[in-house]
Design an enzyme around this catalytic site. Structure first.
Site, mmCIF file in Angstrom:
data_model
loop_
_atom_site.group_PDB
_atom_site.id
_atom_site.type_symbol
_atom_site.label_atom_id
_atom_site.label_comp_id
_atom_site.label_asym_id
_atom_site.label_seq_id
_atom_site.Cartn_x
_atom_site.Cartn_y
_atom_site.Cartn_z
ATOM 1 N N ARG A 92 4.410 2.542 2.935
ATOM 2 C CA ARG A 92 5.044 1.326 3.461
ATOM 3 C C ARG A 92 6.562 1.332 3.248
ATOM 4 N NH1 ARG A 92 0.555 0.619 6.254
ATOM 5 N NH2 ARG A 92 -1.166 -0.304 5.086
ATOM 6 N N ASP A 113 0.862 -1.186 0.000
ATOM 7 C CA ASP A 113 0.000 0.000 0.000
ATOM 8 C C ASP A 113 0.897 1.235 0.000
ATOM 9 O OD1 ASP A 113 -2.862 -1.158 0.785
ATOM 10 O OD2 ASP A 113 -1.426 -2.103 2.131
ATOM 11 N N ARG A 145 -5.868 10.832 3.076
ATOM 12 C CA ARG A 145 -5.717 9.822 2.027
ATOM 13 C C ARG A 145 -6.605 10.145 0.827
ATOM 14 N NH1 ARG A 145 -6.933 4.319 4.990
ATOM 15 N NH2 ARG A 145 -6.211 3.433 3.004
ATOM 16 N N HIS A 191 -11.353 -0.857 10.171
ATOM 17 C CA HIS A 191 -10.428 -1.813 10.773
ATOM 18 C C HIS A 191 -10.966 -2.300 12.120
ATOM 19 C CE1 HIS A 191 -7.745 0.274 7.942
ATOM 20 N NE2 HIS A 191 -7.019 -0.824 7.966
ATOM 21 N N LYS A 248 -9.551 2.451 -4.498
ATOM 22 C CA LYS A 248 -10.270 1.999 -3.315
ATOM 23 C C LYS A 248 -10.964 3.192 -2.648
ATOM 24 C CE LYS A 248 -5.930 2.090 -0.661
ATOM 25 N NZ LYS A 248 -4.874 1.267 -0.031
ATOM 26 N N HIS A 249 -11.963 2.964 -1.810
ATOM 27 C CA HIS A 249 -12.565 1.731 -1.295
ATOM 28 C C HIS A 249 -14.027 1.739 -1.725
ATOM 29 C CE1 HIS A 249 -9.307 2.946 1.465
ATOM 30 N NE2 HIS A 249 -9.106 1.648 1.672
ATOM 31 N N ASP A 291 -10.755 -5.596 0.516
ATOM 32 C CA ASP A 291 -9.866 -5.062 1.537
ATOM 33 C C ASP A 291 -9.493 -6.223 2.450
ATOM 34 O OD1 ASP A 291 -8.375 -3.263 3.007
ATOM 35 O OD2 ASP A 291 -10.000 -1.823 3.267
#
Length: 590
Positions: free
Chosen positions: A138, A130, A199, A247, A234-235, A320
């Site tokens: 990352r 990601d 994001r 999450h 996404k998403h 996801d």
């Protein structure tokens, strides 16, 4: 269940350079890669089901034993995880000990591809991460860093968004990663959104759609098939209007059909029109669009009805993470991948227990709950993606070239120029630009950010000190910052989601510094919403606390560049509901 190499098809062997447009066979000769239809025809059911799954493995090398692999997968090394489960893909994280430096990542990638093509069906892997940039990054330095989507939204430039994606994609591919779970096409219309925020490109659907499509082109069309990465917008159907994190919970978004079409759908429509290889589903419930009560990842109405039939997406649908609480609340882990496939998903990302998930799908096929034809449909899409992205023809990378490509001087210079065009001046009552004073204090949220900014200020001449107080400063930390501020000429205080009740101590810090009588410049280094919380003469928004953003901030502070960023979201006035302290598009200059 350990697979044995197949002698009936040419396996690809890892050569010294591991490059080229054709596969290198085990005997050293060259052959064209097998076509997806031929590969599918030769696969066993177990190999087909393995192609559907993407998970992680622990270790910095493909053949490096790691105790966590034994605990979770029953084998020792990442290569053995790939071989045991006939995996279609691997995803990398820092916490899996997979991401250290570009050369190590490239060697790991080659080792994993060698394990894949010399076992089972001999199909190369999708290797992903990601790398959204900004808040979700990352792979850090020396890879080229960008400030993220909302900063690109402030810059308003599709060309910059496309170029940022192209650079990121080129560097990922050089390290052997061929799939990026980015960009986020979510339209952040809820300032309290805890999981999207910066994001997102914007709260404006048209701007978000324009920049989402630009990034798809950057990732996928900026070079030849063997040099670009697969993008995954996404998403879906849109995670922008929630105050919950999927999450940890199952968010409910109450958009009706008209709201969805106007607010959420445009970025996904434009991404599909731009040719995105994949769309990632969201673990959210949308009761006014789908009455099943299921998270969208498990909803046929959402994935097949809305995404495939209405929007016309013919590529891969990836879930996801199936470890997230938002998808695990209603069903056992063995049922979740089966329900996702029934809904229309193709790639099943990070199940809680990989063996349980695979067995769940195999048992569903054997019992007739799922047809093998349905499995074939998803495998065909995945193989077509791998073929179109050049993965089947050229799965390996030239390790000797990785350091020339990743974090190269041209990329770094472009990243800085793009970031310079995103910094946004929200308020300036005669404070900026600064004439370099003798002494400046940088304090507030972020050890790395305060240190990076102080270093860059110091490079301009002033004596600069950093005093990080964290996201949740204590009274003692605030008092210490105030005492230090009295010894300096100017104070720059960094905030990071100070609007959140959990981080409200940051606002106390800003107010306390203001009371010192020293000139104070406040900088919102994440969401710009902080700027409405404390009335200060100078507020700047950077949307990022990365060093590249701190360099741009320093240039603005000292007038080396004009701030040209414009707010990509409105900043609501918390004291006057329904009004904005700073409207969409606001941004000052000199």
């Amino acid at each position: 269940m350990s697979p044995k190499p197949r002698t009936r098809r040419a396996a690809i062997a890892l050569s010294a350079l591991a490059v080229g447009a054709v596969a290198i066979t085990a005997t050293g000769g060259a052959s064209e890669p097998q076509q997806p239809a031929d590969l599918l025809r030769d696969m066993t059911l177990e190999e087909k089901v393995g192609q559907l799954f993407v998970t992680y493995a622990y270790g910095r090398g493909a053949h490096t034993p790691h105790p966590q692999n034994k605990e979770e997968f029953g084998v020792d090394t990442p290569a053995q995880v790939v071989q045991k489960y006939h995996l279609g893909g691997i995803i990398h994280f820092a916490w899996t000990d997979s991401l250290h430096d570009p050369r190590q990542i490239a060697e790991l990638s080659n080792g994993l591809q060698d394990a894949a093509v010399n076992s089972g069906a001999g199909v190369p892997l999708l290797i992903s991460t990601d790398q959204e940039q900004g808040q979700v990054t990352r792979i850090h330095e020396p890879a080229t860093q960008f400030p993220g989507n909302m900063a690109l939204g402030a810059g308003r430039s599709p060309e910059d968004a496309e170029r940022a994606a192209a650079i990121t994609g080129q560097e990922l591919r050089a390290m052997g990663l061929n799939q990026n779970f980015a960009p986020s096409g979510d339209v952040n219309v809820n300032p309290a959104n805890p999981v999207i925020g910066v994001r997102s490109f914007s709260s404006d659907p048209a701007l978000a759609a324009q920049l989402t499509a630009a990034q798809i082109r950057g990732y996928e069309d900026s070079a030849g098939p063997g040099e670009t990465v697969s993008a995954s917008v996404k998403h879906f159907p849109g995670h922008g209007d929630t105050n919950q994190d999927s999450h940890e919970a199952l968010p409910v978004i109450e958009h009706d059909r008209q709201q969805w079409e106007q607010l959420d759908a445009p970025p996904f429509k434009e991404a599909i029109a731009a040719g995105t290889d994949a769309v990632m589903s969201a673990h959210i419930v949308v009761p006014k669009l789908d009455d099943s009560g299921e998270p969208s990842t498990l909803s046929p109405n959402v994935l097949t009805g809305m995404l495939r039939e209405e929007l016309g997406h013919q590529g891969v649908i990836v879930t996801d993470s199936l470890q997230m609480d938002g998808v695990r609340q209603k069903h056992p882990d063995a049922e979740i991948p089966v329900l996702a496939l029934k809904a229309g998903a193709d790639m099943l990302l990070m199940p809680q227990d990989l063996q349980v998930a695979i067995d769940g799908v195999l048992n569903a096929v054997r019992s007739g709950e799922l047809s093998e034809q349905r499995i074939d449909q998803s495998v065909e899409r995945i193989l077509a993606l791998k073929s179109g992205r050049g993965v089947l023809a050229n799965p390996f990378v030239d390790v000797s070239k990785v350091d020339q490509i990743v974090g190269g001087p041209e990329h770094l210079a472009e990243a800085q120029a793009i970031t310079d065009r995103s910094t946004t001046l929200l308020r300036n009552d005669g404070v900026l630009p600064l004439k370099p004073p003798a002494k400046m204090l940088v304090t507030g949220a972020g050890d790395d950010a305060t240190a990076a900014l102080a270093e860059r200020i110091g490079a301009r001449g002033p004596q600069a000190s950093a005093l990080a107080t964290g996201l949740k400063p204590t009274k003692e930390q605030i008092d210490q910052a105030v005492e230090q501020a009295k010894q300096y000429d100017v104070v720059v205080v960094l905030t990071n989601a100070a609007w959140s009740e959990a981080n409200a101590g940051q606002l106390d810090l800003v107010r306390a510094l203001q009371q010192t009588g020293k000139p104070v410049v406040a900088v919102a280094t994440r969401d710009p919403y902080d700027a409405a919380r404390v009335d200060l003469p100078a507020w700047v928004a950077t949307y990022s606390d990365k060093p590249v953003a701190m360099e741009s901030l320093t240039k603005v502070l000292f007038g080396e560049i004009e701030p040209v960023g414009k707010l990509p979201v409105p900043v609501p006035d918390p004291n006057n509901p329904g009004t904005d302290a700073y409207p969409f598009g606001h941004g000052l200059s000199w």
